[in-house]
Scaffold this motif. Structure first.
Motif, short mmCIF file in Angstrom:
data_model
loop_
_atom_site.label_atom_id
_atom_site.label_comp_id
_atom_site.label_asym_id
_atom_site.label_seq_id
_atom_site.Cartn_x
_atom_site.Cartn_y
_atom_site.Cartn_z
N GLU A 114 -10.32 -5.84 -24.20
CA GLU A 114 -9.12 -5.90 -23.36
C GLU A 114 -9.05 -4.64 -22.50
N GLN A 115 -9.35 -3.50 -23.10
CA GLN A 115 -9.34 -2.24 -22.35
C GLN A 115 -10.42 -2.25 -21.27
N ILE A 116 -11.60 -2.77 -21.63
CA ILE A 116 -12.69 -2.87 -20.66
C ILE A 116 -12.28 -3.77 -19.49
N PHE A 117 -11.61 -4.88 -19.82
CA PHE A 117 -11.16 -5.79 -18.76
C PHE A 117 -10.18 -5.09 -17.81
N GLN A 118 -9.23 -4.36 -18.36
CA GLN A 118 -8.25 -3.66 -17.53
C GLN A 118 -8.91 -2.60 -16.64
N ASP A 216 -11.38 -13.18 -24.77
CA ASP A 216 -10.69 -14.29 -25.43
C ASP A 216 -11.56 -14.94 -26.49
N SER A 217 -12.88 -15.02 -26.21
CA SER A 217 -13.79 -15.62 -27.19
C SER A 217 -13.85 -14.80 -28.47
N VAL A 218 -13.90 -13.48 -28.32
CA VAL A 218 -13.93 -12.60 -29.50
C VAL A 218 -12.60 -12.69 -30.24
N SER A 219 -11.51 -12.71 -29.50
CA SER A 219 -10.19 -12.81 -30.13
C SER A 219 -10.04 -14.13 -30.88
N ASP A 220 -10.51 -15.24 -30.28
CA ASP A 220 -10.38 -16.56 -30.93
C ASP A 220 -11.26 -16.66 -32.17
N LYS A 228 -20.10 -19.34 -30.98
CA LYS A 228 -20.81 -19.98 -29.85
C LYS A 228 -20.20 -19.57 -28.50
N PRO A 229 -18.87 -19.56 -28.34
CA PRO A 229 -18.29 -19.11 -27.06
C PRO A 229 -18.65 -17.66 -26.73
N ILE A 230 -18.79 -16.82 -27.76
CA ILE A 230 -19.18 -15.43 -27.53
C ILE A 230 -20.60 -15.38 -26.99
N GLN A 231 -21.50 -16.21 -27.56
CA GLN A 231 -22.89 -16.25 -27.10
C GLN A 231 -22.96 -16.70 -25.64
N ASP A 232 -22.17 -17.70 -25.30
CA ASP A 232 -22.13 -18.18 -23.91
C ASP A 232 -21.62 -17.09 -22.96
N SER A 233 -20.58 -16.40 -23.39
CA SER A 233 -20.02 -15.33 -22.56
C SER A 233 -21.00 -14.17 -22.43
N LEU A 234 -21.76 -13.92 -23.50
CA LEU A 234 -22.74 -12.83 -23.47
C LEU A 234 -23.79 -13.08 -22.39
N GLN A 235 -24.23 -14.32 -22.24
CA GLN A 235 -25.21 -14.64 -21.20
C GLN A 235 -24.64 -14.35 -19.81
N LEU A 236 -23.37 -14.67 -19.64
CA LEU A 236 -22.73 -14.41 -18.35
C LEU A 236 -22.57 -12.91 -18.10
N VAL A 237 -22.26 -12.16 -19.15
CA VAL A 237 -22.13 -10.70 -19.01
C VAL A 237 -23.47 -10.10 -18.59
N GLU A 238 -24.56 -10.60 -19.19
CA GLU A 238 -25.89 -10.12 -18.82
C GLU A 238 -26.20 -10.45 -17.35
N ALA A 239 -25.79 -11.64 -16.91
CA ALA A 239 -25.98 -12.02 -15.51
C ALA A 239 -25.14 -11.13 -14.60
N ALA A 240 -23.94 -10.79 -15.06
CA ALA A 240 -23.06 -9.91 -14.28
C ALA A 240 -23.67 -8.52 -14.15
N GLN A 241 -24.30 -8.06 -15.22
CA GLN A 241 -24.95 -6.74 -15.17
C GLN A 241 -26.08 -6.74 -14.15
N GLN A 242 -26.85 -7.81 -14.11
CA GLN A 242 -27.93 -7.92 -13.12
C GLN A 242 -27.36 -7.94 -11.69
N GLN A 243 -26.23 -8.63 -11.53
CA GLN A 243 -25.60 -8.70 -10.22
C GLN A 243 -25.16 -7.31 -9.75
N ILE A 244 -24.53 -6.55 -10.63
CA ILE A 244 -24.06 -5.21 -10.26
C ILE A 244 -25.24 -4.28 -9.98
N THR A 245 -26.32 -4.44 -10.74
CA THR A 245 -27.52 -3.63 -10.52
C THR A 245 -28.07 -3.87 -9.12
#
Length: 317
Positions: A114-118, A216-220, A228-245
């Motif tokens: 949540e802190q990271i999101f903010q 939200d996935s971690v909280s749920d 499983k939702p955390i694993q799906d979100s993790l893939q997106l976070v990795e894609a986001a990291q590549q995008q920012i790079t």
């Protein structure tokens, strides 16, 4: 030809004024260090100097634009670097949340996410002065209305809004003139920076929504135990990291180009200033020598004038 005292006196006055004017001009040249005091001194050189000064004003404007572009992109670079650090930490937390089933640890992970999101939301709304770095630029909406672009935040923070975390800026480019026939794009718009495509579904989302989804996935998972939702979100976070790079590489390349242009412009300005000085600035030794000669001539003329003024008919009686 008869020469009267009145005629002689007028000539003496003119001669003295002429020499005094020369002394005054040379004194001003010594004091100011300038060779050209008016257009009549050297009309051609005066015209050249005016053109050079105009050129220097243009170079100064280009330099100001480049300074702005560099500062803007340095602000962008810092923001992207901070966002990259947050995404790396989010990946670590996601991996930890998949492996850990302790309620306390999952709760701590959710709180940190949540802190990271903010913090990511604050980075997305980074400002340079009064302008939002990732909001695009002013542009026509096609109806004759100017969209505000960089003067409004790129993302809506109110989670009650239908536009929550949707990009609110424009895709307009901020450009500055860096030469008579060259322009440089300064900004990155938030739509291109924060958009990430899910390779499994082909849908496009943005980094803020990805971080919110991971949180939200971690909280749920605390109550459901489903990772499983955390694993799906993790893939997106990795894609986001590549995008920012990739965006960091773009900004880095742009900064290198801008700094190279700054150096070239500084060298050109220095060269023009030298040329202008050569035309307008006085040769100190030469001017001082001329001044001494004119002062000597002026003093001699004063002595002669004084002698003539003492002459009268009584001297010959």
């Amino acid at each position: 030809m008869r020469v009267t005292f009145a005629t002689s006196y007028d000539k003496m006055v003119q001669n003295l004024n002429s020499k005094l004017e020369s002394v005054d001009r040379l004194t001003t040249m010594v004091a100011s260090g300038k060779r050209l005091l008016s257009a009549q001194d050297d009309p051609f050189a005066w015209s050249q100097a005016l053109n050079m000064k105009q050129g220097l004003r243009e170079l100064d404007a280009f330099s100001t634009n480049l300074d702005f572009a560099v500062n803007w992109n340095e602000t962008t670079e810092v923001a992207l670097g901070s966002l990259s650090d947050l995404l790396i930490r989010a990946q670590e937390l996601a991996v930890g949340s998949i492996k850990v089933f302790s309620t306390e640890e999952q709760t701590a992970h959710a709180a940190e996410l949540e802190q990271i999101f903010q913090e990511a939301l604050a980075i997305a709304d980074t400002q340079y002065g009064d302008l939002y770095v990732f909001s695009g630029w002013y542009e026509d909406d096609g109806l004759g209305n100017m969209v505000l672009g960089a003067s409004k935040p790129p993302f809506v923070e109110d989670d009650q809004s239908a536009d929550y975390l949707n990009y609110q800026g424009t895709t307009g480019s901020l450009e500055v003139r860096t030469g008579k026939s060259s322009r440089q794009t300064v900004n990155l718009n938030g739509d291109s920076v924060f958009s990430v495509t899910d390779s499994s579904t082909g849908t496009t989302t943005n980094i803020l929504k990805i971080l919110a989804g991971l949180r939200d996935s971690v909280s749920d998972s605390i109550t459901s135990g489903d990772v499983k939702p955390i694993q799906d979100s993790l893939q997106l976070v990795e894609a986001a990291q590549q995008q920012i790079t990739s965006q960091q590489a773009l900004v880095g390349t742009r900064l290198t180009s801008l700094e190279r242009q700054q150096q070239a412009l500084a060298n050109l300005t220095l060269s023009h200033q030298g040329d202008l000085a050569e035309i307008t600035e006085a040769d100190y030794l030469e001017v001082v020598t001329q001044l001494q000669q004119k002062q000597t001539a002026f003093e001699a003329a004063l002595r002669v004038t004084s002698m003539l003024n003492d002459l009268n008919l009584l001297n010959f009686l």
